[in-house]
Design an enzyme around this catalytic site. Structure first.
Site, PDB file in Angstrom:
ATOM      1  N   ASP A 180      96.267  73.314  57.153  1.00  0.00           N
ATOM      2  CA  ASP A 180      97.490  73.629  57.163  1.00  0.00           C
ATOM      3  C   ASP A 180      98.988  73.441  57.241  1.00  0.00           C
ATOM      4  OD1 ASP A 180      96.446  77.534  55.099  1.00  0.00           O
ATOM      5  OD2 ASP A 180      98.728  76.484  55.653  1.00  0.00           O
ATOM      6  N   ASP A 207     100.712  68.339  55.283  1.00  0.00           N
ATOM      7  CA  ASP A 207     100.721  69.289  53.923  1.00  0.00           C
ATOM      8  C   ASP A 207     100.519  68.083  52.734  1.00  0.00           C
ATOM      9  OD1 ASP A 207     102.425  69.117  51.650  1.00  0.00           O
ATOM     10  OD2 ASP A 207     104.650  68.770  52.464  1.00  0.00           O
ATOM     11  N   VAL A 208      99.592  68.774  51.998  1.00  0.00           N
ATOM     12  CA  VAL A 208      98.851  68.163  50.846  1.00  0.00           C
ATOM     13  C   VAL A 208      99.908  67.448  50.158  1.00  0.00           C
ATOM     14  CG1 VAL A 208      96.383  69.718  51.292  1.00  0.00           C
ATOM     15  CG2 VAL A 208      98.801  70.131  49.699  1.00  0.00           C
ATOM     16  N   TYR A 210     103.365  76.585  37.481  1.00  0.00           N
ATOM     17  CA  TYR A 210     101.706  76.593  38.160  1.00  0.00           C
ATOM     18  C   TYR A 210     101.049  76.320  37.148  1.00  0.00           C
ATOM     19  CZ  TYR A 210      98.056  79.364  40.253  1.00  0.00           C
ATOM     20  OH  TYR A 210      96.972  80.114  41.176  1.00  0.00           O
ATOM     21  N   LYS A 240      97.885  73.523  37.239  1.00  0.00           N
ATOM     22  CA  LYS A 240      96.400  74.126  37.661  1.00  0.00           C
ATOM     23  C   LYS A 240      95.450  73.870  36.096  1.00  0.00           C
ATOM     24  CE  LYS A 240      96.432  76.140  41.803  1.00  0.00           C
ATOM     25  NZ  LYS A 240      95.725  75.680  42.594  1.00  0.00           N
ATOM     26  N   THR A 294      94.521  87.989  48.001  1.00  0.00           N
ATOM     27  CA  THR A 294      95.352  87.890  49.214  1.00  0.00           C
ATOM     28  C   THR A 294      96.437  86.689  49.008  1.00  0.00           C
ATOM     29  OG1 THR A 294      95.493  85.259  47.804  1.00  0.00           O
ATOM     30  CG2 THR A 294      93.662  85.275  48.319  1.00  0.00           C
ATOM     31  N   THR A 354     103.400  88.780  45.627  1.00  0.00           N
ATOM     32  CA  THR A 354     104.484  89.079  43.904  1.00  0.00           C
ATOM     33  C   THR A 354     104.428  90.571  44.285  1.00  0.00           C
ATOM     34  OG1 THR A 354     103.338  86.792  43.300  1.00  0.00           O
ATOM     35  CG2 THR A 354     103.914  89.256  41.509  1.00  0.00           C
TER      36      THR A 354
HETATM   37  N1  LIG Z   1      94.636  84.387  44.811  1.00  0.00           N
HETATM   38  C1  LIG Z   1      95.122  84.220  43.636  1.00  0.00           C
HETATM   39  O1  LIG Z   1      94.210  85.809  42.403  1.00  0.00           O
HETATM   40  C2  LIG Z   1      94.460  83.093  43.461  1.00  0.00           C
HETATM   41  C3  LIG Z   1      93.924  82.651  41.949  1.00  0.00           C
HETATM   42  C4  LIG Z   1      93.408  81.633  41.535  1.00  0.00           C
HETATM   43  C5  LIG Z   1      94.205  81.001  41.827  1.00  0.00           C
HETATM   44  N2  LIG Z   1      94.280  80.666  43.537  1.00  0.00           N
HETATM   45  C6  LIG Z   1      93.794  79.432  44.555  1.00  0.00           C
HETATM   46  O2  LIG Z   1      93.769  79.931  45.170  1.00  0.00           O
HETATM   47  C7  LIG Z   1      94.037  78.636  46.391  1.00  0.00           C
HETATM   48  C8  LIG Z   1      94.807  79.474  47.454  1.00  0.00           C
HETATM   49  O3  LIG Z   1      95.030  80.244  47.866  1.00  0.00           O
HETATM   50  P1  LIG Z   1      95.033  82.582  48.169  1.00  0.00           P
HETATM   51  O4  LIG Z   1      95.148  82.959  46.761  1.00  0.00           O
HETATM   52  O5  LIG Z   1      94.041  81.708  48.887  1.00  0.00           O
HETATM   53  O6  LIG Z   1      96.608  81.811  48.831  1.00  0.00           O
HETATM   54  P2  LIG Z   1      97.197  82.426  50.056  1.00  0.00           P
HETATM   55  O7  LIG Z   1      98.540  81.995  49.852  1.00  0.00           O
HETATM   56  O8  LIG Z   1      96.381  83.334  51.386  1.00  0.00           O
HETATM   57  O9  LIG Z   1      97.081  81.338  51.022  1.00  0.00           O
HETATM   58  C9  LIG Z   1      97.270  79.535  50.529  1.00  0.00           C
HETATM   59  C10 LIG Z   1      97.297  78.942  51.818  1.00  0.00           C
HETATM   60  O10 LIG Z   1      97.519  77.464  51.617  1.00  0.00           O
HETATM   61  C11 LIG Z   1      98.544  76.440  52.172  1.00  0.00           C
HETATM   62  N3  LIG Z   1      99.314  76.188  51.463  1.00  0.00           N
HETATM   63  C12 LIG Z   1     100.778  75.914  50.661  1.00  0.00           C
HETATM   64  N4  LIG Z   1     101.242  74.302  50.860  1.00  0.00           N
HETATM   65  C13 LIG Z   1     100.748  74.354  51.269  1.00  0.00           C
HETATM   66  C14 LIG Z   1     101.148  72.276  51.556  1.00  0.00           C
HETATM   67  N5  LIG Z   1     102.041  71.690  50.826  1.00  0.00           N
HETATM   68  N6  LIG Z   1     100.507  71.967  51.971  1.00  0.00           N
HETATM   69  C15 LIG Z   1      98.832  72.655  52.821  1.00  0.00           C
HETATM   70  N7  LIG Z   1      99.252  74.458  53.073  1.00  0.00           N
HETATM   71  C16 LIG Z   1      99.489  74.565  51.761  1.00  0.00           C
HETATM   72  C17 LIG Z   1      99.352  78.141  52.999  1.00  0.00           C
HETATM   73  O11 LIG Z   1      99.504  78.041  54.125  1.00  0.00           O
HETATM   74  C18 LIG Z   1      98.393  79.188  52.719  1.00  0.00           C
HETATM   75  O12 LIG Z   1      97.729  78.935  53.838  1.00  0.00           O
HETATM   76  C19 LIG Z   1      95.683  78.308  46.243  1.00  0.00           C
HETATM   77  O13 LIG Z   1      95.029  76.841  45.164  1.00  0.00           O
HETATM   78  C20 LIG Z   1      95.774  79.495  44.428  1.00  0.00           C
HETATM   79  O14 LIG Z   1      96.031  78.557  43.271  1.00  0.00           O
HETATM   80  C21 LIG Z   1      94.369  81.990  43.600  1.00  0.00           C
END
Ligand SMILES: NC(=O)c1ccc[n+]([C@@H]2O[C@H](COP(=O)([O-])OP(=O)(O)OC[C@H]3O[C@@H](n4cnc5c(N)ncnc54)[C@H](O)[C@@H]3O)[C@@H](O)[C@H]2O)c1
Length: 259
Positions: free
Chosen positions: A37, A58-59, A157, A161, A194, A200
């Site tokens: 992370d 950083d991915v 976004y 996706k 999350t 938001t």
């Molecule tokens: N929460 C939702 O409703 C939801 C719905 C659809 C898809 N997603 C997807 O699920 C995945 C996880 O999201 P989440 O909801 O757990 O969000 P979150 O914000 O709780 O966690 C995301 C994590 O990714 C890390 N991150 C962000 N940019 C980064 C980078 N450049 N390099 C490394 N780490 C990085 C952040 O530090 C964080 O720990 C994401 O791809 C998101 O788009 C989430």
């Protein structure tokens, strides 16, 4: 539980939400896990708690990907599973901002969500090819229901996706045609409780209640429910699943609009 002992996994975005739940789940199922992370403090704390290793990543930094994969292989001897979970929103619709701000937001969200996922697949396949016993592995990429029903308020976004879905299918079919036992599938979460949604809610009070209603179950997913689907696709339980989409959206995309 899924029998993952002997398997080695990398999970990106492990500090929070779905990534943290996935590290917990894979560790509980017996895998050796390297979580990564941007957030070193929260990522390291989570990994320490569950007995995983941690690396700052950083991915979107392409050059770092081979080193992250090499770190997992050096620590555990192989790589079986990659979960490309790290992601971000950009929060901009097509006419928002001036050009400079708009294209900066677009470039950033595509670099993290799409190019980061592609670079991860590429680095992981190179290592999975060399696994002791022959090429084998499972990659799980995390998209979003916005890949199918895009948000007018977040063009970057939604587009990133949608592209992740196509990326997964291209990787899956490449590996299959190359005779590699490396599967690649997409998990498509709906509204999950999350950090992304909490942020938001801070800007738009009532947002969580509103998005919960997009599911006929009338609630948000718990991240552990999404992690269960990720762990299944990462396991040996589904050897004929590759290039597939797995919806974890509480039926949100199954119901006719208006009902
Ligand atoms: N929460 C939702 O409703 C939801 C719905 C659809 C898809 N997603 C997807 O699920 C995945 C996880 O999201 P989440 O909801 O757990 O969000 P979150 O914000 O709780 O966690 C995301 C994590 O990714 C890390 N991150 C962000 N940019 C980064 C980078 N450049 N390099 C490394 N780490 C990085 C952040 O530090 C964080 O720990 C994401 O791809 C998101 O788009 C989430």
């Amino acid at each position: 539980m899924l029998g993952l002992s002997g398997k080695v996994a990398i999970v990106t975005g492990c500090a929070s939400g779905i990534g943290a739940a996935t590290v917990r789940r894979l560790c509980a199922d017996g895998a050796a896990v390297l979580g990564t992370d941007l957030d070193a403090a929260r990522g390291a704390a989570l990994c320490d708690e569950v007995g995983a290793r941690f690396a700052v990543q950083d991915v979107s930094d392409r050059a770092l990907w081979p080193r992250i994969v090499a770190q997992a292989v050096a620590a555990f001897g192989r790589l079986d599973i990659l979960v490309n979970n790290a992601g971000m929103v950009s929060g901009a619709g097509i006419e928002d901002h001036d050009d400079a701000a708009m294209f900066a937001a677009w470039d950033k969200v595509l670099a993290v969500n799409l190019s980061g996922t592609m670079a991860g697949c590429r680095a992981a396949i190179a290592a999975m090819r060399d696994n002791p016993g022959g090429p084998k592995g499972a990659i799980v990429n995390i998209a979003s229901t916005t890949a199918i029903t895009p948000l007018p308020t977040d063009v970057g976004y939604s587009a990133s996706k949608a592209a992740v879905r196509a990326l997964s299918k291209s990787v899956a079919t490449w590996c299959a045609q190359a005779g590699l036992a490396i599967r690649c599938n997409t998990v498509i979460p709906g509204a999950t409780h999350t950090g992304i949604l909490e942020a938001t809610e801070q800007q738009m009070p009532g947002f969580l209640t509103m998005v919960a209603k997009t599911s006929p179950l009338n609630r948000l997913a718990d991240p552990s429910e999404t992690a269960a689907a990720i762990a299944f696709l990462a396991s040996d339980e589904c050897p004929f699943m590759t290039g597939a989409d797995m919806l974890v959206d509480g039926g949100a995309l199954a119901i006719h609009p208006g009902f």
